[in-house]
Design a protein around this motif. Structure first.
Motif, short mmCIF file in Angstrom:
data_model
loop_
_atom_site.label_atom_id
_atom_site.label_comp_id
_atom_site.label_asym_id
_atom_site.label_seq_id
_atom_site.Cartn_x
_atom_site.Cartn_y
_atom_site.Cartn_z
N VAL A 23 0.81 -1.13 0.07
CA VAL A 23 -0.09 -0.08 0.10
C VAL A 23 0.77 1.37 -0.07
N GLY A 24 0.42 2.45 -0.35
CA GLY A 24 1.12 3.69 -0.60
C GLY A 24 0.92 4.63 0.96
N LEU A 25 1.82 5.58 0.85
CA LEU A 25 1.69 6.37 1.89
C LEU A 25 2.28 7.75 1.44
N PHE A 52 4.03 -7.67 3.93
CA PHE A 52 3.50 -6.57 2.99
C PHE A 52 4.28 -5.57 3.11
N GLY A 53 3.96 -4.54 2.18
CA GLY A 53 5.06 -3.26 2.02
C GLY A 53 4.21 -2.16 2.14
N ILE A 54 4.91 -1.04 2.49
CA ILE A 54 4.40 0.56 2.64
C ILE A 54 5.42 1.24 1.69
N ALA A 55 4.70 1.95 0.56
CA ALA A 55 5.83 2.66 -0.42
C ALA A 55 5.62 4.02 -0.42
N GLN A 56 6.46 4.67 -0.45
CA GLN A 56 6.34 6.17 -0.66
C GLN A 56 7.15 6.92 -1.61
N ILE A 57 6.56 8.04 -2.12
CA ILE A 57 7.53 8.75 -3.14
C ILE A 57 7.38 10.03 -2.37
N GLY A 58 8.55 10.72 -2.38
CA GLY A 58 8.57 12.18 -1.71
C GLY A 58 9.83 12.87 -1.87
#
Lengths: 452, 452
Positions: free
Chosen positions: B67-69, B179-185
């Motif tokens: 999922v994203g963050l 599970f993964g947590i993905a982020q672009i920033g």
């Protein structure tokens, strides 16, 4: 369609929903939080992506007369001296000599003494200094030395990055006025006053467009963008009666502006600015031109004249747009004796467009569901696969986060290739051949809101 | 296919192309520039959007287990005390007592005395202090007071925002390891050393994913992500021989890491890190758990046990990815006695996917062209309409910015409904019914690079 909840508790309800379902969390919550700062969770990040995509699509991708830009947050400090932010981007603050706390001088009646119980306003015993100007820009130092030569500011708006690049963009993209340069990106303001959730944050994401026009066309383009920006919100499902356009009075205008208006929304806490559209004249380009010695003009090959274009600026905040979509979409209604919470988000804004639900997790239903998911994703839909709990409960969970459609795969799917498509707002279900689902949803998305 | 230019001048050529065609400009150029900081122009912002979309699509949208963050840049300062960045995220610096300049103590041989002519290294006359640790985090103050209680840092990495939200995401998205947590920033590092264009900047955009796994599955998932991330670059057209995976030696590893590798690319300035894949064990979650008093664990309902997941982290920079795609795609070749510059970008990465060109701007050709543009945009293609100059020159301009296909509308289009589709790399042209263009290009994009 029943009216959404209009109670004063709507904000509290929404903040709670946002945390529980993973839209928005308080930043640094495990360390007691960071004031006026929020993180977007799995559904919030998709919501924001959709808002940004819808804005970019309307303002850049589908227009031949607007190009995009992505300028840095840290720019040369002369940028902010020239723009007037170093001298003038301030709030008036007073100190209390007794308790050392600081308050907004222009909002003293809303302020509260930190030494007194909650909700006690300032009293006569509070010993306040005269107001002084407090700059809202965050300051930092670049490079190894912490002296005045190394000062840099976190940008308080993205617009100046566009003016700085006017010449580079004009030359590389071979444009001629009227044309626009659009940008989405983070800005920072060291706000002292609290913010109504993500309505006003210290760190926020702006969507700004500077539209450069021949001076004589200033008024017609101002009228154009005022109409266009209001229409954008309507096209993405915001209710007309909750929106209004308010023209600024002459004494409200910045000294260089000939006209400015706000698109306002009626929030649970009152009417508030959703987006501003401003005539900035040739003020910014001329100031940066003088300060840098670089000519920021357009040469018209037909009249053989150089001129400085006038600027119309539609400027909004992505976080505030996202919040507005959530508030406007929130509804509670009684269905079969139970309260149903539903976010009536437009399919282009909803974080999940299609829920894909195998009735049971066996007999090949999950496989069929994954097959449909892959097909829908290829076409740009965001899908969510859920095989847990009773089907009614799964529908409710997806209603609550604004999913426009659910597709259920059941025993008949394996026999005759049909699935059930359920529409969020009407809750109507229809039996449809699975191979037709993608085209039907594409058409339904295109025609959304047009039927009435 | 001829080999791209491999000269030492490739970087200079590319920087010039990037400015001329509107990919990348120096930030605050009109004020003399801002060190190690760049702005993305109209084509650059589309390139970056495509790189981010391709990453997000592969890492989040098409995966059920990630999922994203989107967490804030400004987090509570305890975040960086706990992560070790306040104490340990430093470069060793020395001061020169003679000229007051500052240098990296570990790179003195590359440093240059500011009082000497260009390219003169430091000399015996330079009077250097002992090295001291210089923290690379940008510091600022939040709120009205500038005291130590108000210090905040611009994040030097996005990863910590993911660890802070572990519990909120786990609970709201109902996940279980793996599970993964993905982020672009954006992240910020106050680098003292120069950067090879956008390869190393003070302000840059990261793409990070923390993949939480049962401790026993650590190694298998490390192997999985190492393979997957390398494959992602290959799938998007980077040449295999320019990539390698380098495992870190034991003495290179952070004290908490059991294994780390870099995906490296052979840049014109040598092999460099494109992306890192690190086993971070349970270090971060445990540290934040201890410092905050909030349990950051997973409760396994089957074994009835709480445990702290191990973490595999694939982490890359969007700017560096974009630069790598440009470098890898750049080629010069002689065609009909003239040098053709072409960017052989993958259609999913190219800032413009289709050039739409009416042969002349009359006889209804522009109208047909706009009709086709609208259809292609609806399907997610980025189009560019150009009606200026000779057709050959228009092709060359689109080759130079990596446009995979051009569609030309001519006199025959109006008679028999066919258009010319030209492919960038082979320069082959084909006569195709206009109504079939969209489907052909969708298929060509899907099969890109698979033919050989």
């Amino acid at each position: 369609m029943p009216a959404p909840t209009a109670s004063a508790d709507l904000m509290a309800t929404l903040v709670s929903l946002c945390k529980r379902r993973g839209f928005v969390f308080q930043a640094s919550e495990i360390y007691g939080g960071m004031g006026n700062t929020y993180d977007y969770g799995p559904l919030g990040v998709e919501l924001k992506r959709r808002v940004k995509d819808a804005w970019w699509r309307a303002m850049v991708t589908t227009r031949a007369d607007v190009v995009g830009l992505d300028s840095a947050i840290l720019q040369h400090p002369k940028t902010w001296e020239t723009s007037g932010h170093v001298a003038g981007f301030t709030d008036p603050l007073v100190d209390c000599k007794t308790c050392k706390a600081r308050f907004r001088a222009d909002k003293l009646e809303e302020m509260q003494c930190p030494q007194k119980p909650s909700r006690t306003p300032l009293e006569n015993k509070c010993d306040l200094t005269a107001p002084r100007a407090f700059n809202l820009m965050f300051k930092t130092h670049v490079g190894a030395a912490e002296d005045s030569a190394s000062i840099a500011y976190l940008r308080p708006e993205t617009a100046q990055g566009i003016f700085l690049n006017f010449k580079n963009v004009l030359e590389s993209a071979r444009l001629k006025p009227p044309f626009g340069i659009a940008q989405i990106g983070k800005s920072f303001r060291n706000e002292i006053t609290p913010g109504n959730f993500v309505f006003r944050m210290r760190e926020f994401e702006q969507a700004e467009m500077e539209f450069f026009v021949p001076p004589a066309e200033n008024e017609q383009w101002y009228a154009y963008w005022r109409e266009r920006r209001l229409a954008w919100y309507l096209e993405h499902g915001i209710r007309r009666e909750k929106l209004r356009v308010r023209e600024h009075e002459k004494d409200e205008l910045a000294h260089y502006s000939t006209a400015t208006c706000d698109v306002e929304y009626e929030y649970p806490f009152g009417w508030g600015e959703l987006e501003g559209i401003a005539c900035r004249t040739d003020f910014d380009l001329k100031r940066h031109s003088e300060a840098s010695g670089v000519r920021l003009e357009y040469f018209d090959p037909e009249t053989k004249e150089h001129y400085t274009p006038f600027v119309i600026e539609p400027a909004g905040g992505i976080d505030r747009m996202a919040l507005t979509f959530l508030i406007d979409a929130y509804a509670e209604e009684v269905v079969e004796g139970e309260t149903r919470v539903v976010l009536r988000l437009h399919p282009r804004i909803a974080p999940i467009t299609v829920g894909v639900l195998p009735l049971v997790k066996k007999d090949g239903m999950p496989e069929k569901a994954h097959e449909l998911e892959a097909e829908l994703r290829e076409l740009g839909f965001t899908t969510f696969y859920d095989e847990k709990a009773a089907i009614g409960r799964r529908y409710r969970r997806l209603d609550e986060v604004g999913t426009p459609w659910c597709v259920t795969i059941d025993g008949d799917t394996l026999k005759d290739g049909t699935v059930t498509v359920r529409e969020r707002d009407s809750m109507q279900q229809q039996r449809v051949p699975m191979r037709e689902v993608a085209n039907r949803l594409l058409a339904a998305q295109r025609d959304w809101g047009k039927g009435g």
